[in-house]
Motif scaffolding. Structure first.
Motif, PDB file in Angstrom:
ATOM      1  N   ALA A  38       0.844  -1.198   0.000  1.00 54.39           N
ATOM      2  CA  ALA A  38       0.000   0.000   0.000  1.00 54.39           C
ATOM      3  C   ALA A  38       0.874   1.241   0.000  1.00 54.39           C
ATOM      4  CB  ALA A  38      -0.900  -0.009   1.231  1.00 54.39           C
ATOM      5  N   GLY A  39       0.320   2.329  -0.507  1.00 55.72           N
ATOM      6  CA  GLY A  39       1.044   3.594  -0.513  1.00 55.72           C
ATOM      7  C   GLY A  39       2.040   3.642  -1.649  1.00 55.72           C
ATOM      8  N   GLY A  40       2.707   4.741  -1.767  1.00 59.45           N
ATOM      9  CA  GLY A  40       3.707   4.888  -2.820  1.00 59.45           C
ATOM     10  C   GLY A  40       3.080   5.216  -4.162  1.00 59.45           C
ATOM     11  N   ALA A  41       3.908   5.248  -5.166  1.00 52.58           N
ATOM     12  CA  ALA A  41       3.473   5.611  -6.515  1.00 52.58           C
ATOM     13  C   ALA A  41       2.757   4.443  -7.190  1.00 52.58           C
ATOM     14  CB  ALA A  41       4.689   6.013  -7.351  1.00 52.58           C
ATOM     15  N   PRO A  42       1.832   4.731  -8.098  1.00 51.21           N
ATOM     16  CA  PRO A  42       1.193   3.661  -8.867  1.00 51.21           C
ATOM     17  C   PRO A  42       2.232   2.908  -9.711  1.00 51.21           C
ATOM     18  CG  PRO A  42       0.009   5.741  -9.130  1.00 51.21           C
ATOM     19  CD  PRO A  42       1.282   6.041  -8.403  1.00 51.21           C
ATOM     20  N   LEU A  43       1.979   1.638  -9.958  1.00 53.31           N
ATOM     21  CA  LEU A  43       2.930   0.804 -10.709  1.00 53.31           C
ATOM     22  C   LEU A  43       3.268   1.390 -12.074  1.00 53.31           C
ATOM     23  CD1 LEU A  43       1.680  -2.799  -9.921  1.00 53.31           C
ATOM     24  CD2 LEU A  43       3.697  -1.636  -9.032  1.00 53.31           C
ATOM     25  N   GLU A  44       2.285   1.938 -12.757  1.00 54.79           N
ATOM     26  CA  GLU A  44       2.536   2.486 -14.087  1.00 54.79           C
ATOM     27  C   GLU A  44       3.556   3.626 -14.023  1.00 54.79           C
ATOM     28  OE1 GLU A  44       2.663   2.170 -17.904  1.00 54.79           O
ATOM     29  OE2 GLU A  44       1.382   0.847 -16.722  1.00 54.79           O
ATOM     30  N   ARG A  45       3.478   4.458 -13.005  1.00 54.45           N
ATOM     31  CA  ARG A  45       4.421   5.565 -12.855  1.00 54.45           C
ATOM     32  C   ARG A  45       5.836   5.034 -12.585  1.00 54.45           C
ATOM     33  NH1 ARG A  45       2.782  10.391  -9.190  1.00 54.45           N
ATOM     34  NH2 ARG A  45       1.519  10.794 -11.030  1.00 54.45           N
ATOM     35  N   ILE A  46       5.952   3.999 -11.776  1.00 54.61           N
ATOM     36  CA  ILE A  46       7.266   3.410 -11.488  1.00 54.61           C
ATOM     37  C   ILE A  46       7.845   2.778 -12.749  1.00 54.61           C
ATOM     38  CG2 ILE A  46       8.493   1.632 -10.159  1.00 54.61           C
ATOM     39  CD1 ILE A  46       6.394   2.163  -7.920  1.00 54.61           C
ATOM     40  N   LYS A  47       7.004   2.078 -13.516  1.00 54.36           N
ATOM     41  CA  LYS A  47       7.458   1.481 -14.776  1.00 54.36           C
ATOM     42  C   LYS A  47       7.976   2.561 -15.724  1.00 54.36           C
ATOM     43  CE  LYS A  47       4.716  -1.537 -16.686  1.00 54.36           C
ATOM     44  NZ  LYS A  47       3.482  -2.243 -17.108  1.00 54.36           N
ATOM     45  N   GLN A  48       7.261   3.690 -15.826  1.00 54.62           N
ATOM     46  CA  GLN A  48       7.698   4.788 -16.686  1.00 54.62           C
ATOM     47  C   GLN A  48       9.021   5.375 -16.210  1.00 54.62           C
ATOM     48  OE1 GLN A  48       4.379   7.477 -16.570  1.00 54.62           O
ATOM     49  NE2 GLN A  48       3.221   6.351 -18.136  1.00 54.62           N
ATOM     50  N   TYR A  49       9.174   5.507 -14.894  1.00 55.70           N
ATOM     51  CA  TYR A  49      10.415   6.042 -14.328  1.00 55.70           C
ATOM     52  C   TYR A  49      11.598   5.142 -14.672  1.00 55.70           C
ATOM     53  CZ  TYR A  49      13.954   7.312 -10.897  1.00 55.70           C
ATOM     54  OH  TYR A  49      15.133   7.672 -10.292  1.00 55.70           O
ATOM     55  N   ILE A  50      11.422   3.843 -14.480  1.00 54.64           N
ATOM     56  CA  ILE A  50      12.492   2.885 -14.768  1.00 54.64           C
ATOM     57  C   ILE A  50      12.799   2.872 -16.256  1.00 54.64           C
ATOM     58  CG2 ILE A  50      13.092   0.425 -14.778  1.00 54.64           C
ATOM     59  CD1 ILE A  50      11.509   0.226 -12.119  1.00 54.64           C
ATOM     60  N   ASP A  51      11.761   2.887 -17.095  1.00 52.07           N
ATOM     61  CA  ASP A  51      11.945   2.887 -18.534  1.00 52.07           C
ATOM     62  C   ASP A  51      12.678   4.151 -18.997  1.00 52.07           C
ATOM     63  OD1 ASP A  51      11.537   1.671 -21.100  1.00 52.07           O
ATOM     64  OD2 ASP A  51      10.043   3.243 -21.495  1.00 52.07           O
ATOM     65  N   GLY A  52      12.501   5.257 -18.297  1.00 50.39           N
ATOM     66  CA  GLY A  52      13.126   6.525 -18.678  1.00 50.39           C
ATOM     67  C   GLY A  52      14.571   6.689 -18.218  1.00 50.39           C
ATOM     68  N   GLN A  53      15.107   5.705 -17.516  1.00 54.88           N
ATOM     69  CA  GLN A  53      16.487   5.795 -17.049  1.00 54.88           C
ATOM     70  C   GLN A  53      17.455   5.595 -18.208  1.00 54.88           C
ATOM     71  OE1 GLN A  53      17.358   6.554 -13.676  1.00 54.88           O
ATOM     72  NE2 GLN A  53      15.211   7.088 -13.917  1.00 54.88           N
TER      73      GLN A  53
END
Length: 136
Positions: A117-132
């Motif tokens: 629970a809590g934290g950023a939505p999975l889609e946002r984390i996936k986008q962050y990782i993909d943008g590295q």
């Protein structure tokens, strides 16, 4: 409530769990007094495991907990500690009420629900990782 970060000796973490424990046979046995007893037990178990109870509430046949988990913990072992200690103490302190529902020394169902629970939505984390930047 905004998730906060805690620090360990070699880590910074923010781990929140939503847990649901259901009474054996979904018996509607939990009352306010039992919930208060459980709250005290859950808090003691969490403190002993470097974790925190953020919120607890329930209905007659189940309870919800929101925990701030320390990464040293194994989730299934913590759940076993929470359920075992609360069952033992609730059965001791509320034995008269429980005797109307259970003939054996039981309280919780063997199953439970757990979700992060809590934290950023999975889609946002996936986008962050993909943008590295990639490895060159």
């Amino acid at each position: 409530m905004q998730p906060s970060h805690r620090k360990g000796s070699h880590s910074v973490f923010s781990i929140y769990l939503h847990l649901v424990f259901v009474t054996k046979y979904r018996q509607k046995v939990i009352d306010d007094s039992m919930l208060q007893t459980m709250t005290e037990v859950f808090q003691r178990v969490c403190v002993a495991n470097k974790s925190k109870v953020i919120e607890i509430n329930g209905e007659p046949d189940h309870v919800h907990l929101l925990l701030d988990l320390h990464p040293d913990n194994n989730i299934s072992q913590l759940v076993a500690s929470l359920k075992g200690a609360s069952s033992r103490i609730v059965r001791k302190q509320h034995s008269e009420r429980l005797a109307r529902f259970y003939t054996k020394p039981v309280f919780w169902s063997s199953s439970y629900y757990v979700s992060s629970a809590g934290g950023a939505p999975l889609e946002r984390i996936k986008q962050y990782i993909d943008g590295q930047p990639g490895v060159n």
